[in-house]
Scaffold this motif. Sequence first.
Motif, PDB file in Angstrom:
ATOM      1  N   PRO A 127       0.813  -1.225   0.000  1.00 34.34           N
ATOM      2  CA  PRO A 127       0.000   0.000   0.000  1.00 34.34           C
ATOM      3  C   PRO A 127       0.841   1.269   0.000  1.00 34.34           C
ATOM      4  N   ASN A 128       0.261   2.326  -0.586  1.00 34.53           N
ATOM      5  CA  ASN A 128       0.820   3.687  -0.548  1.00 34.53           C
ATOM      6  C   ASN A 128       2.178   3.819  -1.230  1.00 34.53           C
ATOM      7  N   VAL A 129       2.486   2.898  -2.144  1.00 39.18           N
ATOM      8  CA  VAL A 129       3.748   2.954  -2.874  1.00 39.18           C
ATOM      9  C   VAL A 129       3.481   2.664  -4.343  1.00 39.18           C
ATOM     10  N   SER A 130       4.514   2.869  -5.170  1.00 39.96           N
ATOM     11  CA  SER A 130       4.363   2.704  -6.610  1.00 39.96           C
ATOM     12  C   SER A 130       5.398   1.721  -7.144  1.00 39.96           C
ATOM     13  N   HIS A 131       5.813   1.922  -8.379  1.00 38.07           N
ATOM     14  CA  HIS A 131       6.825   1.089  -9.029  1.00 38.07           C
ATOM     15  C   HIS A 131       8.173   1.213  -8.321  1.00 38.07           C
ATOM     16  N   PHE A 132       8.296   2.209  -7.453  1.00 36.01           N
ATOM     17  CA  PHE A 132       9.561   2.485  -6.765  1.00 36.01           C
ATOM     18  C   PHE A 132       9.420   2.263  -5.256  1.00 36.01           C
ATOM     19  N   ALA A 133       8.666   1.235  -4.875  1.00 35.04           N
ATOM     20  CA  ALA A 133       8.347   0.969  -3.472  1.00 35.04           C
ATOM     21  C   ALA A 133       9.574   0.767  -2.597  1.00 35.04           C
ATOM     22  N   PHE A 134      10.602   0.134  -3.136  1.00 37.15           N
ATOM     23  CA  PHE A 134      11.809  -0.180  -2.363  1.00 37.15           C
ATOM     24  C   PHE A 134      12.547   1.080  -1.928  1.00 37.15           C
ATOM     25  N   LEU A 135      12.328   2.206  -2.641  1.00 37.90           N
ATOM     26  CA  LEU A 135      12.865   3.501  -2.233  1.00 37.90           C
ATOM     27  C   LEU A 135      11.858   4.272  -1.376  1.00 37.90           C
ATOM     28  N   GLN A 136      10.592   4.152  -1.699  1.00 40.16           N
ATOM     29  CA  GLN A 136       9.560   4.954  -1.039  1.00 40.16           C
ATOM     30  C   GLN A 136       9.257   4.464   0.369  1.00 40.16           C
ATOM     31  N   ASP A 137       9.277   3.158   0.554  1.00 44.15           N
ATOM     32  CA  ASP A 137       8.987   2.585   1.873  1.00 44.15           C
ATOM     33  C   ASP A 137       9.847   1.341   2.077  1.00 44.15           C
ATOM     34  N   PRO A 138      11.143   1.518   2.309  1.00 41.90           N
ATOM     35  CA  PRO A 138      12.040   0.364   2.417  1.00 41.90           C
ATOM     36  C   PRO A 138      11.721  -0.542   3.598  1.00 41.90           C
ATOM     37  N   VAL A 139      11.179   0.005   4.692  1.00 41.50           N
ATOM     38  CA  VAL A 139      10.840  -0.838   5.845  1.00 41.50           C
ATOM     39  C   VAL A 139       9.758  -1.845   5.458  1.00 41.50           C
ATOM     40  N   LEU A 140       8.734  -1.356   4.798  1.00 39.45           N
ATOM     41  CA  LEU A 140       7.646  -2.212   4.340  1.00 39.45           C
ATOM     42  C   LEU A 140       8.140  -3.215   3.301  1.00 39.45           C
ATOM     43  N   PHE A 141       8.883  -2.728   2.336  1.00 38.25           N
ATOM     44  CA  PHE A 141       9.393  -3.595   1.267  1.00 38.25           C
ATOM     45  C   PHE A 141      10.297  -4.681   1.842  1.00 38.25           C
ATOM     46  N   ASN A 142      11.192  -4.312   2.749  1.00 32.49           N
ATOM     47  CA  ASN A 142      12.132  -5.277   3.310  1.00 32.49           C
ATOM     48  C   ASN A 142      11.417  -6.337   4.142  1.00 32.49           C
ATOM     49  N   ALA A 143      10.368  -5.932   4.868  1.00 34.33           N
ATOM     50  CA  ALA A 143       9.616  -6.899   5.656  1.00 34.33           C
ATOM     51  C   ALA A 143       9.003  -7.968   4.754  1.00 34.33           C
ATOM     52  N   ALA A 144       8.427  -7.545   3.643  1.00 36.08           N
ATOM     53  CA  ALA A 144       7.838  -8.491   2.699  1.00 36.08           C
ATOM     54  C   ALA A 144       8.897  -9.378   2.051  1.00 36.08           C
ATOM     55  N   LEU A 145      10.009  -8.764   1.677  1.00 31.52           N
ATOM     56  CA  LEU A 145      11.084  -9.489   1.010  1.00 31.52           C
ATOM     57  C   LEU A 145      11.694 -10.540   1.927  1.00 31.52           C
ATOM     58  N   LEU A 146      12.015 -10.164   3.154  1.00 27.33           N
ATOM     59  CA  LEU A 146      12.633 -11.104   4.092  1.00 27.33           C
ATOM     60  C   LEU A 146      11.662 -12.230   4.450  1.00 27.33           C
ATOM     61  N   ASP A 147      10.380 -11.899   4.588  1.00 22.27           N
ATOM     62  CA  ASP A 147       9.384 -12.928   4.870  1.00 22.27           C
ATOM     63  C   ASP A 147       9.349 -13.968   3.756  1.00 22.27           C
ATOM     64  N   PHE A 148       9.423 -13.509   2.525  1.00 27.61           N
ATOM     65  CA  PHE A 148       9.413 -14.430   1.385  1.00 27.61           C
ATOM     66  C   PHE A 148      10.685 -15.281   1.346  1.00 27.61           C
ATOM     67  N   LEU A 149      11.829 -14.653   1.546  1.00 29.73           N
ATOM     68  CA  LEU A 149      13.092 -15.405   1.493  1.00 29.73           C
ATOM     69  C   LEU A 149      13.163 -16.461   2.591  1.00 29.73           C
TER      70      LEU A 149
END
Length: 282
Positions: A258-280
Amino acid sequence: MNLNRRHFIVAAFASLAALNRAAAAERWKSLPATPPPVAGRSARAQVNGISLYYVELGEGSPVVFLHGGLSNSDYFNLQVPEVARRHRVILVDSRGHGRSTRNAQPFGYDLMTDDVVALLDHLQIPRAAIIGWSDGAIIGLDMAMRHPDRVSRVFAFGANTQTSGLKPDVDKDPTFAQFIARAKTEYERLSPTPGEFDQFLHQIEKMWETQPNWTDDQLRAIRVPVLIADGQYDEGIKREHTEYMAATIPGAGLLILPNVSHFAFLQDPVLFNAALLDFLEG
């Protein structure tokens, strides 16, 4: 994260108490600065007639980060330190991007996928997880189809598998236009051919106009765990296409941040990293 479900939208990541609500509402319209390079072991691999630049850091199971078109591997540097705590991270500048060279071969996803496979051979890595954004995510899915034995899982953010999945006139979007302007500046600073950005841009745009165009049967042949992810306000990818990919790839998950675009990893890195680490770690 249970990848046996065909669809899931992780809304639990949606609100972090420490975030300012007003700032969050406009986060998707911003393009935060490209992070500085990470301190890792940089090197070059001679593969498929080009010099491919890469950086390694961390130890553990291998994870390859693949950036989007026109950009470079620095864009993932808010994610890399977190992932490198538990994994051997390989950051790659795709052919013709960043610090890597290109040759006379036309850009194509199969070719860039073969570059990544050749790099894995060079590093003697039999199998790796792929974290891809945009073109990098398409390369990750290409690997899952054409080189399934070399891929352990794919986190595919902001991908499309058919040209019809792209929104028209994305280049007129203010955030995306700002990104292209930044890409030109970064290309001139990093590239071995700094004066050739316009030619490079034309070649990449030609690829985007014609590729990829994979069939349902090709997507259904994917057998590795896949998470199809995107931002709620992606400037370039149609939401229905993102949902189609998740529905068609067997066992794939669907994640809309939510609240991010094609550049989510820059816009909300905390949110992006949580999703990424959960998947890994899943």
